[in-house]
Design an enzyme around this catalytic site. Sequence first.
Site, mmCIF file in Angstrom:
data_model
loop_
_atom_site.group_PDB
_atom_site.id
_atom_site.type_symbol
_atom_site.label_atom_id
_atom_site.label_comp_id
_atom_site.label_asym_id
_atom_site.label_seq_id
_atom_site.Cartn_x
_atom_site.Cartn_y
_atom_site.Cartn_z
ATOM 1 N N ASP A 1 0.878 -1.167 0.000
ATOM 2 C CA ASP A 1 0.000 0.000 0.000
ATOM 3 C C ASP A 1 0.915 1.216 0.000
ATOM 4 O OD1 ASP A 1 -1.553 2.163 0.660
ATOM 5 O OD2 ASP A 1 -2.527 1.234 2.389
ATOM 6 N N ASP B 1 -4.160 -1.571 -2.126
ATOM 7 C CA ASP B 1 -2.894 -2.287 -2.314
ATOM 8 C C ASP B 1 -2.552 -2.480 -3.777
ATOM 9 O OD1 ASP B 1 -1.967 -3.287 0.481
ATOM 10 O OD2 ASP B 1 -4.149 -3.451 0.428
ATOM 11 N N TYR C 1 1.413 0.660 14.901
ATOM 12 C CA TYR C 1 0.337 0.352 13.979
ATOM 13 C C TYR C 1 0.588 0.984 12.609
ATOM 14 C CZ TYR C 1 -4.009 -0.261 11.708
ATOM 15 O OH TYR C 1 -4.940 -0.635 10.787
ATOM 16 N N LYS D 1 -3.277 -3.173 8.355
ATOM 17 C CA LYS D 1 -3.254 -4.636 8.299
ATOM 18 C C LYS D 1 -2.392 -5.054 7.113
ATOM 19 C CE LYS D 1 -5.408 -6.567 11.719
ATOM 20 N NZ LYS D 1 -4.559 -7.131 12.757
ATOM 21 N N TYR E 1 -1.370 -4.383 18.956
ATOM 22 C CA TYR E 1 -0.674 -3.923 17.750
ATOM 23 C C TYR E 1 -1.422 -2.794 17.049
ATOM 24 C CZ TYR E 1 1.691 -8.284 18.690
ATOM 25 O OH TYR E 1 2.377 -9.293 19.299
HETATM 26 C C1 F6R Z 1 -7.326 -0.599 7.899
HETATM 27 C C2 F6R Z 1 -7.135 0.729 7.325
HETATM 28 C C3 F6R Z 1 -8.088 1.803 7.677
HETATM 29 C C4 F6R Z 1 -7.441 2.835 8.594
HETATM 30 C C5 F6R Z 1 -8.445 3.934 9.019
HETATM 31 C C6 F6R Z 1 -7.780 5.022 9.858
HETATM 32 O O1 F6R Z 1 -6.304 -1.454 7.500
HETATM 33 O O2 F6R Z 1 -6.210 0.975 6.603
HETATM 34 O O3 F6R Z 1 -9.259 1.290 8.251
HETATM 35 O O4 F6R Z 1 -6.915 2.207 9.720
HETATM 36 O O5 F6R Z 1 -9.009 4.541 7.892
HETATM 37 O O6 F6R Z 1 -6.726 5.529 9.141
HETATM 38 P P1 F6R Z 1 -5.816 6.743 9.627
HETATM 39 O O7 F6R Z 1 -5.299 6.360 10.989
HETATM 40 O O8 F6R Z 1 -4.755 6.803 8.580
HETATM 41 O O9 F6R Z 1 -6.687 7.953 9.673
HETATM 42 MG MG MG Z 2 -3.846 2.382 3.138
HETATM 43 MG MG MG Z 3 -4.834 -2.251 2.161
#
Ligand code: F6R
Ligand code: MG
Ligand code: MG
Length: 365
Positions: A11, A53, A228, A231, A347
Amino acid sequence: MRVTLSVIKADVGGLVGHSRVHYTLMEKARKILEGKKKEGLILDYRVMACGDDLQLIMTHTRFIEDEEIHRTAWETFLAATEVAKQKKLYGAGQDLLKDTFSGNIKGMGPGFAEMCFEERPSEPVIVFMADKTEPGAWNLPLFRMFADPFNTAGLVIDPKMHDGFVFEVHDVIEHRKIKLRTPEETYDLLALIGQPGRYVIKSVFRKSDGEIAAVTSTQRLNIMAGRYVGKDDPVMIVRCQSGFPAVGEVLEPFAFPHLVAGWMRGSHHGPLMPVGFTNAHPTRFDGPPRVISAGFQLCNGLLDGPIDMFDDPAFDRAREMANRIADYIRRHGPFEPHRLSADEMEYTTLPHVLEKFKDRFEKLE
Ligand code: F6R
Ligand code: MG
Ligand code: MG
């Protein structure tokens, strides 16, 4: 001929938020891989996307974990990151954890699944790509494909499969691995892989001749980064037919949208929804988690495909069930088991929140 199939993904920026890959990133990747094909480094390639991705599918004769192939993927991701930065796409360069390439993409952020085999007279393979989930998501479908006779009729009927398969399982927390044989060690295998956050099926081999049948990506990004990051959005390659499960036996497990870890903030359980390529863009609560399957016939290392294997009304009911499960489980909001268990949440970003009031706790009488 012996051919290696490499699927390497990362990603490196999303449009909008974490929902899909911008087409300019794919164009950039295609241009680079076309150059590598002309140079003769790779035989063939396809650039695909699942959610946010970017997926590089390459064939070559250089074996797995080859430095030049991994460098090509790394440099492609860097170049795509530059495009993502110029466009201010979301999370540009998200999965690239290191600054310099040092011989192998392992531990650097991107995920990869690779296998090397003698191309059969006809070589059907399916590349599975998932978004908003983790590598353990393949455990249940792989078990069904290679060890469950109620899924795979060939385990009973086909003499070439009747001896069963060998599963290599990785413990991604303690960094250990073990090989288990089915059908005789079926219950032992299930004892491990029923905990998919820790025990992940890395590969499957045919028992009778040791031939590679399936391989997955097992990287756990957030464990690697120590924070973090998102995923791991895993990939998997499965060889089909003639002594391996038939194409339909390989796809059949996905008619059941099983619960996987991932979804919003990598912190929630949700159903894995099988979708066609045009629907691989998770939006609702950043999900639900998606899986696409790209079918290929290999011909002297060239890729015929991708064929969109879940673009079939026979999977409509699985999608409908996934939506119903999503409605149900979403109503739990921040409660477990929608939210992942405490050890999995370690995590994520939750510990930073818990830290704030840890001193306000008083002892119970
Ligand atoms: C899960 C994912 C999204 C982000 C969510 C918060 O793998 O990528 O659910 O975790 O959109 O993203 P941020 O912290 O970048 O605002
Ligand atoms: Mg992303
Ligand atoms: Mg992804």
